[in-house]
Design a protein around this motif. Sequence first.
Motif, PDB file in Angstrom:
ATOM      1  N   SER A 110       0.881  -1.243   0.183  1.00  0.00           N
ATOM      2  CA  SER A 110       0.099   0.040   0.178  1.00  0.00           C
ATOM      3  C   SER A 110       1.050   1.259  -0.060  1.00  0.00           C
ATOM      4  O   SER A 110       0.460   2.339  -0.382  1.00  0.00           O
TER       5      SER A 110
ATOM      6  N   HIS B  46      -0.932  -5.227  -2.831  1.00  0.00           N
ATOM      7  CA  HIS B  46      -2.243  -4.350  -2.860  1.00  0.00           C
ATOM      8  C   HIS B  46      -2.278  -3.829  -4.389  1.00  0.00           C
ATOM      9  O   HIS B  46      -3.588  -3.682  -4.570  1.00  0.00           O
ATOM     10  N   SER B  47      -1.266  -3.905  -5.120  1.00  0.00           N
ATOM     11  CA  SER B  47      -1.629  -3.588  -6.592  1.00  0.00           C
ATOM     12  C   SER B  47      -0.557  -4.025  -7.442  1.00  0.00           C
ATOM     13  O   SER B  47       0.523  -4.447  -6.858  1.00  0.00           O
TER      14      SER B  47
ATOM     15  N   ASP C  65       2.368   6.319  -0.798  1.00  0.00           N
ATOM     16  CA  ASP C  65       0.920   6.189  -0.948  1.00  0.00           C
ATOM     17  C   ASP C  65       0.683   5.692  -2.273  1.00  0.00           C
ATOM     18  O   ASP C  65       0.505   6.471  -3.257  1.00  0.00           O
TER      19      ASP C  65
ATOM     20  N   GLN D  16      -1.967   5.073  -3.897  1.00  0.00           N
ATOM     21  CA  GLN D  16      -3.253   5.524  -4.522  1.00  0.00           C
ATOM     22  C   GLN D  16      -2.699   6.783  -5.159  1.00  0.00           C
ATOM     23  O   GLN D  16      -3.554   7.341  -6.068  1.00  0.00           O
ATOM     24  N   LYS D  17      -1.638   7.328  -4.993  1.00  0.00           N
ATOM     25  CA  LYS D  17      -0.995   8.446  -5.613  1.00  0.00           C
ATOM     26  C   LYS D  17      -0.030   8.194  -6.881  1.00  0.00           C
ATOM     27  O   LYS D  17       0.426   9.348  -7.637  1.00  0.00           O
TER      28      LYS D  17
ATOM     29  N   LYS E 150       0.954   7.868 -10.362  1.00  0.00           N
ATOM     30  CA  LYS E 150       0.383   8.190 -11.771  1.00  0.00           C
ATOM     31  C   LYS E 150       0.730   7.044 -12.724  1.00  0.00           C
ATOM     32  O   LYS E 150       2.066   7.052 -13.259  1.00  0.00           O
TER      33      LYS E 150
ATOM     34  N   GLN F 200      -9.563  -2.858  -8.757  1.00  0.00           N
ATOM     35  CA  GLN F 200     -10.055  -1.756  -7.934  1.00  0.00           C
ATOM     36  C   GLN F 200      -8.853  -0.598  -7.391  1.00  0.00           C
ATOM     37  O   GLN F 200      -9.278   0.622  -7.062  1.00  0.00           O
ATOM     38  N   SER F 201      -7.608  -1.187  -7.373  1.00  0.00           N
ATOM     39  CA  SER F 201      -6.646  -0.380  -6.678  1.00  0.00           C
ATOM     40  C   SER F 201      -5.963   0.570  -7.824  1.00  0.00           C
ATOM     41  O   SER F 201      -5.210   1.404  -7.373  1.00  0.00           O
TER      42      SER F 201
ATOM     43  N   ASN G  28      -5.503   3.526 -10.271  1.00  0.00           N
ATOM     44  CA  ASN G  28      -6.261   4.735 -10.560  1.00  0.00           C
ATOM     45  C   ASN G  28      -6.380   4.760 -12.201  1.00  0.00           C
ATOM     46  O   ASN G  28      -5.590   4.551 -12.940  1.00  0.00           O
TER      47      ASN G  28
END
Length: 555
Positions: A99, A176-177, A194, A196-197, A199, A236-237, A239
Amino acid sequence: MKQSYVIGVDFGTDSARALLVDAFNGEVLGSATSSFRRWKEGLYCDPKKSQFRQHPLDYIESLEACLKGCLANVHDEIKANIVAISIDATGSTPVAIDSSGQPLALTSEFSENPNAMFFLWKDHSSIKEVGEINRKAQDFEVNYLSYCGGAYSSEWFWSKLLHLARTDEEVYNATHSWLEQSDWLPYLLTGQQDAQKIKRNVCAAGHKALWAKELGGYPPLEFFNHLDPKLERIYQSINKEVFTADEIVGVLSGDWADKLGLKNSVLICAGAIDAHVGAIGAQIQPGYMCKVMGTSTCDMMVIDREELQDRLVQGICGQVQGSIVPHYIGLEAGQSAFGDVYNWLKNLLLWPITNSMKKTAFLGSQAISDLRDELEQNLLSELSELAKQQPIQEDDELALDWFNGRRTPDVNPSLTAALFHLDLGTNPVHIFQALVEATCFGSRAIVEHVERQGVAIQGVIGIGGIAKKSDYVMQTLADVLQRPIMVHRSDETCAMGASMLAATAAKIYPSLAEAMDNMGAGFEKEYSPNPEKKEVFDKRYAKYLAYGSMVNTIQ
């Protein structure tokens, strides 16, 4: 105007290299290369299983070494005016991350587990899974494979993830991804924690991971659940927004700034795949195929949307808006083995002396070691010189080049190579000549396949080690294609392309096209086709196609 400098970093199969470049004229002020130590030792790989993995520590160590190396002998004033860094990398070369965005192989639990490392582009361990993807994709009314040439590949993102999910539950449960090398390296330089950030770049997403603007981005969740419900969590993980390589993803972290002696305001660009960036460095134009010629080839083309219209080019590795030059559609094709084919022969011929070295190592046989080093360095060039003197006959030895499967036309990773017309008079020069012709015939098959679908190719641009070093291979390629081949002057075209992207992202140029014009080094050599060899190569190429069709049917 204030003087500005940029850094382009290119991650290839064996090493990373960095260029420090004057953004206004393309002058190289510093350069450095760093090999991947663990990879060089053959760790974590099993060629018999088509397993090729690389440890993230190789990337971290080489990135730091080549960045420091290219900055080693420059004044502080230049360092103070470095404005941007851009990185390209191989693809599809994904890795399981936690993560925080850290590859799992950097944790103590998975530090020696190859499944927690980067799955290198030429890892074909997911052949079974890709067959399933191609079959199940046909169950949907929308063809989600239409923008990647009509068929998915075991070299690519989702097939490798599905293989991980099926073969290593422990690593997969900790994942996680799933992230491309070309996305992780820029993220690493920004120091964020993180996932999720992160790109993701349009180049890798479009050519390797089924992202297509025309279809609304990635396929829907329903598609991946149909492949395997295990994929939902990873899907889902991710972006769903993607970025072109002339866009900014962050700034250099404080830790990296301190290591390198740079400002932490240095811009970090979105990543891209090495071959695509190499085409930028080679100043690609519509109507030309840029061949990135190394262990494999990647054949890059750009075309205006108005010219291509709504046509889908089948049997290639994708067509993606903005994957090379932002305002053009980028087309990718290629061969899974090119230089690798010649290296196979070299290693085969060196086997007796290599084996002798192992037996005599306890004696400290320096003479054998020196002899092997000399042979390894000169063997292919000596074979080339002898092959140049050998006349070409229609019924000479013939080869198929599928040593690592076939990438284009019509991907098929299960195909294998072959040699024909051998007799007791066959010698290593004959075999080498047949292998060189086979790789060139494979290139011709790609050119003809693309042209049949309405993409004209008037000439070829060659970049990479083979283009720069092998007159014999390049002249044979020109003769087989019956097209001129221009060799770009830059020694590090991919890293230079990354520098051009950095200069564009930093707003030094209003467009990438202007950066290419101002920073490009032009061409150093042109190979013209010999019309006298056209007839014999046409006949041998026809045999190549016939034998290839026969072997394809058998396999």
